[in-house]
Scaffold this motif. Structure first.
Motif, PDB file in Angstrom:
ATOM      1  N   ARG A  26      43.287  71.859 119.996  1.00 49.46           N
ATOM      2  CA  ARG A  26      43.767  73.358 120.380  1.00 49.46           C
ATOM      3  C   ARG A  26      45.185  73.124 121.515  1.00 49.46           C
ATOM      4  O   ARG A  26      46.519  73.252 121.494  1.00 49.46           O
ATOM      5  N   TYR A  29      48.111  70.730 120.936  1.00 48.00           N
ATOM      6  CA  TYR A  29      48.779  70.644 119.774  1.00 48.00           C
ATOM      7  C   TYR A  29      50.143  71.726 120.215  1.00 48.00           C
ATOM      8  O   TYR A  29      49.641  72.501 120.973  1.00 48.00           O
ATOM      9  N   GLU A  73      38.513  73.199 110.497  1.00 45.92           N
ATOM     10  CA  GLU A  73      38.525  73.036 111.202  1.00 45.92           C
ATOM     11  C   GLU A  73      39.561  70.952 112.261  1.00 45.92           C
ATOM     12  O   GLU A  73      40.147  72.017 113.188  1.00 45.92           O
ATOM     13  N   LEU A  88      43.595  67.886 114.069  1.00 43.24           N
ATOM     14  CA  LEU A  88      43.490  69.549 113.970  1.00 43.24           C
ATOM     15  C   LEU A  88      43.760  69.811 112.695  1.00 43.24           C
ATOM     16  O   LEU A  88      45.219  69.539 112.582  1.00 43.24           O
ATOM     17  N   ALA A  93      44.617  75.121 113.787  1.00 46.75           N
ATOM     18  CA  ALA A  93      45.535  75.326 114.474  1.00 46.75           C
ATOM     19  C   ALA A  93      45.685  76.814 114.515  1.00 46.75           C
ATOM     20  O   ALA A  93      46.363  76.849 115.813  1.00 46.75           O
ATOM     21  N   GLY A  95      43.091  78.953 115.544  1.00 44.74           N
ATOM     22  CA  GLY A  95      42.852  79.312 116.567  1.00 44.74           C
ATOM     23  C   GLY A  95      42.499  81.206 116.679  1.00 44.74           C
ATOM     24  O   GLY A  95      42.930  82.054 115.521  1.00 44.74           O
TER      25      GLY A  95
END
Length: 96
Positions: A26, A29, A73, A88, A93, A95
């Motif tokens: 993450r 990303y 995930e 991801l 993403a 999250g």
């Protein structure tokens, strides 16, 4: 690339490693389609000591990946040169 064994009851350590791996993905990303990473790079950068992927780090990666794959995930993918990769997923993403 098939990730096994199936993680039905992950250990607390595996769960912690899954969270660590997800946080690393993450953090890299930036929106859109997530970048793909070879498993060796994930091993070195997330779990390795001094950018080395030793057997303990490698096993930590392969305990964490099935957990994240099962939850949707992360996704298994293929790098441009045909090697296996991980990225991801849209769900990962989002999250929290």
């Amino acid at each position: 690339m098939a990730v096994s064994p199936h993680a039905q009851n992950p250990s607390p350590d595996a769960e912690s490693d899954a969270r660590l791996l997800l946080a690393w993905l993450r953090a890299r990303y930036a929106g859109g389609r997530a970048p793909m990473y070879p498993p060796l790079r994930l091993c070195r950068e997330v779990f390795g000591q001094q950018q080395q992927c030793d057997p303990i780090s490698w096993s930590r990666l392969w305990r964490a990946l099935p957990i994240l794959l099962e939850r949707g995930e992360v996704e298994e993918t293929q790098l441009p040169q045909g090697d296996p990769g991980i990225r991801l997923s849209p769900r990962g993403a989002q999250g929290g």
